[in-house]
Design a protein around this motif. Structure first.
Motif, PDB file in Angstrom:
ATOM      1  N   ILE A   1       3.707 -10.435   3.473  1.00  0.00           N
ATOM      2  CA  ILE A   1       3.950  -8.991   3.691  1.00  0.00           C
ATOM      3  C   ILE A   1       3.537  -7.916   2.793  1.00  0.00           C
ATOM      4  CG2 ILE A   1       5.469  -7.333   5.136  1.00  0.00           C
ATOM      5  CD1 ILE A   1       7.026  -9.519   6.148  1.00  0.00           C
ATOM      6  N   PHE A   2       2.712  -6.922   2.821  1.00  0.00           N
ATOM      7  CA  PHE A   2       2.669  -5.777   2.197  1.00  0.00           C
ATOM      8  C   PHE A   2       2.791  -4.765   2.837  1.00  0.00           C
ATOM      9  CE2 PHE A   2      -0.383  -9.107   1.013  1.00  0.00           C
ATOM     10  CZ  PHE A   2      -0.291  -9.162  -0.232  1.00  0.00           C
ATOM     11  N   ALA A   3       4.107  -4.218   2.456  1.00  0.00           N
ATOM     12  CA  ALA A   3       4.492  -2.873   3.342  1.00  0.00           C
ATOM     13  C   ALA A   3       5.153  -1.904   2.205  1.00  0.00           C
ATOM     14  CB  ALA A   3       5.614  -3.454   4.118  1.00  0.00           C
ATOM     15  N   ASP A   4       4.919  -0.619   2.809  1.00  0.00           N
ATOM     16  CA  ASP A   4       5.613   0.686   2.066  1.00  0.00           C
ATOM     17  C   ASP A   4       5.160   0.576   0.715  1.00  0.00           C
ATOM     18  OD1 ASP A   4       7.413   1.047   4.229  1.00  0.00           O
ATOM     19  OD2 ASP A   4       8.880  -0.561   3.539  1.00  0.00           O
ATOM     20  N   SER A   5       3.577   0.458   0.675  1.00  0.00           N
ATOM     21  CA  SER A   5       2.949   0.527  -0.707  1.00  0.00           C
ATOM     22  C   SER A   5       1.743   1.439  -0.364  1.00  0.00           C
ATOM     23  CB  SER A   5       2.660  -1.065  -0.841  1.00  0.00           C
ATOM     24  OG  SER A   5       3.589  -1.849  -0.758  1.00  0.00           O
ATOM     25  N   LYS A   6       1.332   1.783  -1.787  1.00  0.00           N
ATOM     26  CA  LYS A   6       0.153   2.557  -1.878  1.00  0.00           C
ATOM     27  C   LYS A   6      -0.889   1.521  -2.229  1.00  0.00           C
ATOM     28  CE  LYS A   6       1.597   7.291  -3.403  1.00  0.00           C
ATOM     29  NZ  LYS A   6       1.610   8.051  -4.390  1.00  0.00           N
ATOM     30  N   MET A   7      -1.971   1.249  -1.405  1.00  0.00           N
ATOM     31  CA  MET A   7      -2.995   0.636  -1.728  1.00  0.00           C
ATOM     32  C   MET A   7      -4.573   1.107  -1.564  1.00  0.00           C
ATOM     33  SD  MET A   7      -1.746  -2.715   0.595  1.00  0.00           S
ATOM     34  CE  MET A   7      -2.749  -3.993  -0.257  1.00  0.00           C
ATOM     35  N   ASN A   8      -4.409   2.434  -2.094  1.00  0.00           N
ATOM     36  CA  ASN A   8      -5.750   3.316  -2.000  1.00  0.00           C
ATOM     37  C   ASN A   8      -6.803   2.621  -3.241  1.00  0.00           C
ATOM     38  OD1 ASN A   8      -4.283   5.095  -0.717  1.00  0.00           O
ATOM     39  ND2 ASN A   8      -3.886   6.286  -2.623  1.00  0.00           N
ATOM     40  N   LYS A   9      -8.025   2.606  -2.371  1.00  0.00           N
ATOM     41  CA  LYS A   9      -9.270   2.137  -3.072  1.00  0.00           C
ATOM     42  C   LYS A   9      -9.175   0.684  -3.214  1.00  0.00           C
ATOM     43  CE  LYS A   9     -10.093   6.698  -5.368  1.00  0.00           C
ATOM     44  NZ  LYS A   9     -10.304   7.342  -6.798  1.00  0.00           N
ATOM     45  N   VAL A  10      -8.350   0.052  -2.455  1.00  0.00           N
ATOM     46  CA  VAL A  10      -8.407  -1.438  -2.580  1.00  0.00           C
ATOM     47  C   VAL A  10      -9.688  -2.413  -2.029  1.00  0.00           C
ATOM     48  CG1 VAL A  10      -5.772  -1.782  -2.531  1.00  0.00           C
ATOM     49  CG2 VAL A  10      -7.153  -1.825  -0.354  1.00  0.00           C
ATOM     50  N   GLU A  11     -10.179  -3.484  -2.418  1.00  0.00           N
ATOM     51  CA  GLU A  11     -11.131  -3.996  -1.933  1.00  0.00           C
ATOM     52  C   GLU A  11     -10.556  -5.444  -1.473  1.00  0.00           C
ATOM     53  OE1 GLU A  11     -15.516  -6.019  -3.208  1.00  0.00           O
ATOM     54  OE2 GLU A  11     -14.820  -4.449  -4.419  1.00  0.00           O
ATOM     55  N   ILE A  12     -10.612  -5.751   0.048  1.00  0.00           N
ATOM     56  CA  ILE A  12     -10.329  -7.130   0.712  1.00  0.00           C
ATOM     57  C   ILE A  12     -11.780  -7.598   0.833  1.00  0.00           C
ATOM     58  CG2 ILE A  12      -8.924  -8.029   2.211  1.00  0.00           C
ATOM     59  CD1 ILE A  12      -7.276  -5.444   2.188  1.00  0.00           C
ATOM     60  N   CYS A  13     -12.079  -8.684   0.469  1.00  0.00           N
ATOM     61  CA  CYS A  13     -13.254  -9.330   0.644  1.00  0.00           C
ATOM     62  C   CYS A  13     -13.076 -11.027   0.630  1.00  0.00           C
ATOM     63  CB  CYS A  13     -14.533  -9.226  -0.201  1.00  0.00           C
ATOM     64  SG  CYS A  13     -13.742  -9.427  -2.005  1.00  0.00           S
ATOM     65  N   HIS A  14     -13.924 -11.798   1.438  1.00  0.00           N
ATOM     66  CA  HIS A  14     -13.780 -13.349   1.681  1.00  0.00           C
ATOM     67  C   HIS A  14     -12.313 -13.660   1.985  1.00  0.00           C
ATOM     68  CE1 HIS A  14     -18.027 -13.223   0.551  1.00  0.00           C
ATOM     69  NE2 HIS A  14     -17.585 -12.484  -0.625  1.00  0.00           N
ATOM     70  N   VAL A  15     -11.773 -13.100   2.866  1.00  0.00           N
ATOM     71  CA  VAL A  15     -10.147 -13.302   3.156  1.00  0.00           C
ATOM     72  C   VAL A  15     -10.016 -13.737   4.385  1.00  0.00           C
ATOM     73  CG1 VAL A  15      -7.925 -12.298   3.210  1.00  0.00           C
ATOM     74  CG2 VAL A  15      -9.438 -11.676   1.326  1.00  0.00           C
ATOM     75  N   SER A  16      -9.355 -14.760   4.735  1.00  0.00           N
ATOM     76  CA  SER A  16      -9.244 -15.257   6.113  1.00  0.00           C
ATOM     77  C   SER A  16      -7.733 -14.292   6.725  1.00  0.00           C
ATOM     78  CB  SER A  16      -8.430 -16.635   6.095  1.00  0.00           C
ATOM     79  OG  SER A  16      -8.127 -16.967   7.554  1.00  0.00           O
ATOM     80  N   LEU A  17      -7.907 -13.699   7.552  1.00  0.00           N
ATOM     81  CA  LEU A  17      -6.675 -12.785   8.363  1.00  0.00           C
ATOM     82  C   LEU A  17      -6.411 -13.114   9.551  1.00  0.00           C
ATOM     83  CD1 LEU A  17      -8.181  -9.197   7.368  1.00  0.00           C
ATOM     84  CD2 LEU A  17      -6.314 -10.560   6.330  1.00  0.00           C
ATOM     85  N   LEU A  18      -6.330 -14.555   9.833  1.00  0.00           N
ATOM     86  CA  LEU A  18      -6.259 -15.431  11.013  1.00  0.00           C
ATOM     87  C   LEU A  18      -4.867 -14.714  11.286  1.00  0.00           C
ATOM     88  CD1 LEU A  18      -6.856 -17.212  13.317  1.00  0.00           C
ATOM     89  CD2 LEU A  18      -5.785 -19.107  12.043  1.00  0.00           C
ATOM     90  N   GLU A  19      -4.728 -14.102  12.710  1.00  0.00           N
ATOM     91  CA  GLU A  19      -3.270 -13.671  13.143  1.00  0.00           C
ATOM     92  C   GLU A  19      -2.646 -12.553  12.412  1.00  0.00           C
ATOM     93  OE1 GLU A  19      -0.821 -16.762  14.452  1.00  0.00           O
ATOM     94  OE2 GLU A  19      -2.242 -18.124  15.523  1.00  0.00           O
ATOM     95  N   ALA A  20      -3.544 -11.908  11.772  1.00  0.00           N
ATOM     96  CA  ALA A  20      -3.021 -10.793  11.149  1.00  0.00           C
ATOM     97  C   ALA A  20      -2.446  -9.666  11.905  1.00  0.00           C
ATOM     98  CB  ALA A  20      -4.224 -10.270  10.125  1.00  0.00           C
ATOM     99  N   TYR A  21      -1.464  -8.847  11.371  1.00  0.00           N
ATOM    100  CA  TYR A  21      -0.811  -7.730  12.182  1.00  0.00           C
ATOM    101  C   TYR A  21      -0.865  -6.736  11.197  1.00  0.00           C
ATOM    102  CZ  TYR A  21       2.472  -5.115  14.812  1.00  0.00           C
ATOM    103  OH  TYR A  21       3.276  -4.116  15.402  1.00  0.00           O
ATOM    104  N   ILE A  22      -1.769  -5.696  11.423  1.00  0.00           N
ATOM    105  CA  ILE A  22      -1.978  -4.611  10.666  1.00  0.00           C
ATOM    106  C   ILE A  22      -1.487  -3.279  11.416  1.00  0.00           C
ATOM    107  CG2 ILE A  22      -3.589  -3.038   9.286  1.00  0.00           C
ATOM    108  CD1 ILE A  22      -5.451  -5.550   9.238  1.00  0.00           C
ATOM    109  N   HIS A  23      -0.331  -2.528  11.137  1.00  0.00           N
ATOM    110  CA  HIS A  23       0.239  -1.657  12.003  1.00  0.00           C
ATOM    111  C   HIS A  23       0.476  -0.526  10.919  1.00  0.00           C
ATOM    112  CE1 HIS A  23       4.548  -2.728  11.002  1.00  0.00           C
ATOM    113  NE2 HIS A  23       3.844  -3.904  10.784  1.00  0.00           N
ATOM    114  N   ASP A  24       0.600   0.651  11.552  1.00  0.00           N
ATOM    115  CA  ASP A  24       1.381   1.986  10.899  1.00  0.00           C
ATOM    116  C   ASP A  24       0.550   2.287   9.443  1.00  0.00           C
ATOM    117  OD1 ASP A  24       3.638   2.709  12.618  1.00  0.00           O
ATOM    118  OD2 ASP A  24       4.150   0.484  12.255  1.00  0.00           O
ATOM    119  N   ILE A  25      -0.732   2.111   9.586  1.00  0.00           N
ATOM    120  CA  ILE A  25      -1.543   2.446   8.400  1.00  0.00           C
ATOM    121  C   ILE A  25      -1.933   3.811   8.077  1.00  0.00           C
ATOM    122  CG2 ILE A  25      -3.706   1.957   7.046  1.00  0.00           C
ATOM    123  CD1 ILE A  25      -1.914  -0.455   7.113  1.00  0.00           C
TER     124      ILE A  25
END
Length: 306
Positions: free
Chosen positions: A223-247
């Motif tokens: 879980i990545f929450a309540d964090s600053k992730m500006n200018k991140v790069e996410i590549c070649h990642v399996s996000l099976l059943e990922a839940y991305i919310h309140d971004i």
């Protein structure tokens, strides 16, 4: 006072009431401490879903006074001796009655293993500064926006063979070492390298992770929450059943998310701001907007343009 004040775990059914309380608190804080249209930074304060999200590990507490919910406190706890008070808010009419001091004592009683408590509070509120300092918190640093406090409870927390304190272990190599359940607090591990290692269940709390790179790492159930992730790069990642919310995108900086060559088949976007969203060169077979197929919309558009 202790018998009149209680802390109880926030339940999903409390979310709307707490949202309303937080809206009132935010409005009061804005009028009291802020000028020029600024507001206190309280992520998700007006979101029912965010109030429910905070309950995920049962450390979101409602402050009960004579049977009424008058505020909330959110605790982050690494599982060892360090705890952080992420939120502590009360309705304005209950402030100044020593209830807050009682709440701090109740928090310490809930986590007797914690010897180091930290928190931060806004520069604009001298009332907050006085309150925390009166209750044993020491100012350890500050910047233009925040003041950072720490409280070390009585007792020598370093009086144990299991503590490494103020040791310089930089440039050491650790091979086949068992350091599970270790706790690193105020430690510098910048530019470290983790390879072929088990990182399951790690907790990163109030840590600076700029320029980190995670490659070939099993991060299932993270879980990545309540964090600053500006200018991140996410590549070649399996996000099976990922839940991305309140971004949140910082629209003042004209931030945006660019997604290229992503397999989003069977995904769903709900209750989100898609203003000026651009979709280019994508397979939209079966894609719908509010139940209407996008391909059918495009056919109607082209037909009307002929």
């Amino acid at each position: 006072m202790n018998k009149e004040v209680k802390l109880e775990i926030v339940l999903n059914d409390d979310a709307e009431k707490i949202r309303n309380i937080m809206v009132e608190i935010s409005e009061n804080e804005t009028l009291r401490w802020f000028k020029n249209g600024n507001k206190p930074f309280i992520p998700g304060y007006n979101s029912i879903d965010m109030q429910r999200y905070h309950t995920w590990d049962n450390k979101y507490y409602k402050i009960i006074y004579h049977g009424n919910i008058i505020g909330v406190t959110l605790i982050s706890h690494t599982g060892k001796e360090h705890g952080r008070i992420d939120k502590l808010y009360m309705l304005p009419e209950y402030q100044g009655l020593s209830i807050g001091s009682t709440v701090l004592k109740l928090i310490e009683d809930l986590f007797p293993m914690v010897k180091v408590w930290t928190l931060d509070t806004i520069q604009e509120s001298p009332r907050n500064h006085h309150f925390y300092e009166k209750n044993g918190y020491k100012l350890v640093s500050e910047d233009q926006e925040e003041r950072y406090y720490c409280k070390i409870l009585d007792g020598n927390i370093y009086d144990s063979d299991s503590y490494w304190h103020c040791k310089d272990l930089s440039y050491n190599n650790f091979r086949e070492c068992n350091i599970k359940f270790a706790d690193l607090h105020e430690s510098n591990i910048s530019n470290s390298r983790f390879s072929d290692s088990n990182l399951v269940g790690n907790i990163y709390l109030n840590s600076y992770l700029a320029n980190n790179r995670f490659t070939n790492v099993n991060m299932n159930n993270s879980i990545f929450a309540d964090s600053k992730m500006n200018k991140v790069e996410i590549c070649h990642v399996s996000l099976l059943e990922a839940y991305i919310h309140d971004i949140n995108l910082d629209v003042e900086e004209k931030a945006n998310i660019v997604m290229e060559r992503c397999d989003l088949a069977n995904s769903k976007i709900v209750d989100s701001n898609l203003q000026d969203l651009k979709i280019e060169n994508c397979n939209i077979d079966g894609m719908t907007i509010n139940g209407v197929k996008v391909l059918d919309m495009l056919k109607c558009y082209k037909k009307n343009c002929e």
